[in-house]
Design a protein around this motif. Structure first.
Motif, PDB file in Angstrom:
ATOM      1  N   ASN A  96      45.268  25.215 -43.373  1.00 21.98           N
ATOM      2  CA  ASN A  96      44.906  25.270 -44.784  1.00 21.98           C
ATOM      3  C   ASN A  96      43.851  24.236 -45.186  1.00 21.98           C
ATOM      4  O   ASN A  96      43.051  24.492 -46.088  1.00 21.98           O
ATOM      5  N   GLU A 110      38.536  22.061 -42.872  1.00 20.88           N
ATOM      6  CA  GLU A 110      37.399  22.883 -43.275  1.00 20.88           C
ATOM      7  C   GLU A 110      36.512  23.208 -42.082  1.00 20.88           C
ATOM      8  O   GLU A 110      36.405  22.433 -41.124  1.00 20.88           O
ATOM      9  N   GLU A 111      35.868  24.342 -42.150  1.00 14.97           N
ATOM     10  CA  GLU A 111      35.005  24.801 -41.062  1.00 14.97           C
ATOM     11  C   GLU A 111      33.890  23.798 -40.797  1.00 14.97           C
ATOM     12  O   GLU A 111      33.225  23.318 -41.719  1.00 14.97           O
ATOM     13  N   SER A 127      34.280  20.801 -39.776  1.00 10.91           N
ATOM     14  CA  SER A 127      34.730  19.437 -40.006  1.00 10.91           C
ATOM     15  C   SER A 127      35.748  19.038 -38.938  1.00 10.91           C
ATOM     16  O   SER A 127      36.061  19.812 -38.026  1.00 10.91           O
ATOM     17  N   SER A 140      38.107  16.136 -42.825  1.00 10.44           N
ATOM     18  CA  SER A 140      38.771  16.892 -43.889  1.00 10.44           C
ATOM     19  C   SER A 140      39.963  16.135 -44.458  1.00 10.44           C
ATOM     20  O   SER A 140      40.288  16.268 -45.634  1.00 10.44           O
ATOM     21  N   ARG A 173      41.537  25.062 -50.782  1.00 13.65           N
ATOM     22  CA  ARG A 173      41.037  25.166 -49.413  1.00 13.65           C
ATOM     23  C   ARG A 173      41.739  26.269 -48.620  1.00 13.65           C
ATOM     24  O   ARG A 173      41.255  26.692 -47.570  1.00 13.65           O
ATOM     25  N   ARG A 218      42.593  29.404 -47.044  1.00 10.51           N
ATOM     26  CA  ARG A 218      41.743  30.570 -46.826  1.00 10.51           C
ATOM     27  C   ARG A 218      42.519  31.870 -47.050  1.00 10.51           C
ATOM     28  O   ARG A 218      43.676  31.999 -46.632  1.00 10.51           O
TER      29      ARG A 218
END
Length: 360
Positions: free
Chosen positions: A86, A89-90, A92, A143, A215, A217
Motif C-alpha cells: 500500500n 511508491e513505484e 521508490s 516511501s 497511496r 493502489r
C-alpha cells in the motif's frame, strides 16, 4: 480457581476483570439472547461494539481525527506485506531498521514487493541494543521508514524515536502499544497484533494517517487494500467479532485503571523490580539488553549455564510461574510483563529470583 502466574510472550495474559465480564456475557450479550460470537457483524449490537472500540482506542491514545483506525486480520505478519503493497511508491525504496527477528521478517516480506533496504541494524551485536537515531541512514526519497518499537525476543525497546523525518515513520507496536503515551503526529502508520497488550489473538489494529490511504493502489486485492477497509469501517468482510469485543473490554479496563499514563507507571514499576533483581545479583543473572535499550515489556536474562537455567525454570514452574523460558535466539529466561500482568505477580517473580540466587 487457582490462576497461573502467566509470563507468556504471546498470546499473553488478559486482565482477570475482562475474563470475568466476558464469562458473564458469554451466553447473552446485552439481552440479545446470543453470545457476541453468534451476532451478525451487520447487527446493531456489533456495530455498536465496533464503534465503541474505536472510540475507546482513540481516547486512550489521543488519536487525532486525521488518522483512521482499522481492525484487520492476519496478525502483524500480514502487515509486513500490506504495508509495502500500500505505501511503497513505484520507483521508490522502503527503509527498515533491524532490531530483532520481527523487523528482519518485515524487511524480508517488503523485499518481495519492491526495493527495501536496511537503514540501520544492531544485528552484529546480537540485537543487544537499539541503534542511535543519528545512525539511521535513510534517504528523503524513501516511501517510509519502518521500526519495531519493542523486541520481544531480545528484550529491547525504542526509548528515543527518530525525529524530523522527511518521510512517514511506520511502527510495529505489537508488544508495547498502550504501555506509554504516544505522539501520533510522529507516525504515518502504526500497527499491532492484539495478543500481547490489547486483547486476544485474531484482530490486528492499524492506525494510519488518512493522507497515506491515498497511496493504496486500486489494483490491489480488496482484502489487502487499506482504503477498502477504511471505506467499510473495517466491516468489508466478516471481522473477528469475538476478538474485537474482547479488545473493547480490555480498553474499558485500561480506561477504568487510569489510562495510558497509569499503565506506563505500572510498567516502569514492574520492569524495575526485575531489572533490580538482575543488577543486584552480582552476575548470577545477566541481562541480554544493554541498559539504555532495556524493554519494559520483555525482560530477558541468562544464568551461569544451561544446567542452572534448567533448574531455575523447573523450580519456577513448581511455584506456578508459566512462560519464563527464553527464546532459542537468546537462551536463558524471559519474563513478559505486559499490561495485564499484575504487579503482585511480578513482585512474586522478583522474590523467587532473589531466593533462587541465594540458594544457588
Amino acid at each position: 480457581m487457582k490462576r497461573a502466574l502467566n509470563f507468556n510472550a504471546g498470546p499473553a495474559a488478559l486482565p482477570e476483570a475482562v475474563l470475568a465480564k466476558a464469562e458473564k456475557e458469554m451466553m447473552n450479550y446485552q439481552g440479545s439472547g446470543m453470545g457476541v460470537m453468534e451476532l451478525s457483524h451487520r447487527s446493531k449490537e456489533f456495530e455498536e461494539i465496533n464503534q465503541l472500540t474505536k472510540n475507546l482506542l482513540r481516547n486512550l491514545l489521543t488519536i487525532p481525527d486525521e488518522y483512521e483506525i482499522l481492525f484487520l486480520q492476519g496478525g502483524a505478519s500480514l502487515q509486513f506485506s500490506m504495508i509495502p503493497m500500500n505505501l511503497l511508491e513505484e520507483g521508490s525504496t522502503a527503509s527498515y531498521v533491524l532490531t530483532g527477528t520481527w523487523s528482519e521478517k518485515a524487511l524480508k516480506e517488503a523485499q518481495k514487493v519492491g526495493n527495501a533496504v536496511i537503514a540501520a541494524s544492531s544485528k552484529n551485536a546480537n540485537y543487544r541494543s537499539i541503534p542511535n537515531p543519528s545512525e539511521i541512514d535513510v534517504s528523503a526519497e524513501s516511501s517510509y521508514l519502518h521500526i519495531t518499537t519493542n523486541n520481544t525476543i531480545f528484550g529491547t525497546q525504542w526509548h528515543t524515536l527518530p525525529e524530523d523525518l522527511a518521510i512517514p515513520l511506520v511502527a510495529d507496536m505489537s508488544s508495547d502499544i498502550l504501555s506509554r503515551p504516544l505522539n501520533l503526529s510522529s507516525y504515518g502508520l502504526i500497527y499491532a497484533g492484539a495478543q500481547k497488550n490489547l486483547g486476544p489473538s485474531g484482530v490486528t489494529v492499524v492506525i494510519i494517517h488518512k493522507d497515506l490511504l491515498k497511496r493504496s493502489r486500486s489494483g490491489l486485492p480488496s482484502m489487502l487494500n487499506y482504503q477498502v477497509h477504511a471505506d467499510s469501517q473495517s466491516l468489508y468482510n466478516t471481522p473477528p467479532t469475538l476478538s474485537i469485543y474482547l479488545l473493547m473490554l480490555v480498553l474499558q479496563w485500561a480506561e477504568e485503571l487510569g489510562g495510558v499514563k497509569q499503565l506506563e507507571l505500572l510498567s516502569k514499576q514492574k520492569s524495575a523490580l526485575l531489572y533490580d533483581a538482575i543488577d543486584r545479583s552480582e552476575g548470577f543473572y545477566t541481562g541480554h539488553a544493554e541498559k539504555g535499550s532495556r524493554s519494559r515489556m520483555n525482560v530477558t536474562f541468562t544464568l551461569e549455564n544451561d544446567s542452572v537455567a534448567s533448574s531455575f525454570l523447573h523450580e519456577a514452574e513448581e511455584y506456578g510461574f508459566i512462560g519464563l523460558a527464553g527464546h532459542r535466539s537468546v537462551g536463558g529466561c524471559r519474563a513478559s510483563i505486559y499490561n495485564a500482568v499484575p504487579l503482585e505477580n511480578v513482585e512474586k517473580l522478583a522474590d523467587f529470583m532473589n531466593r533462587f540466587r541465594s540458594r544457588n
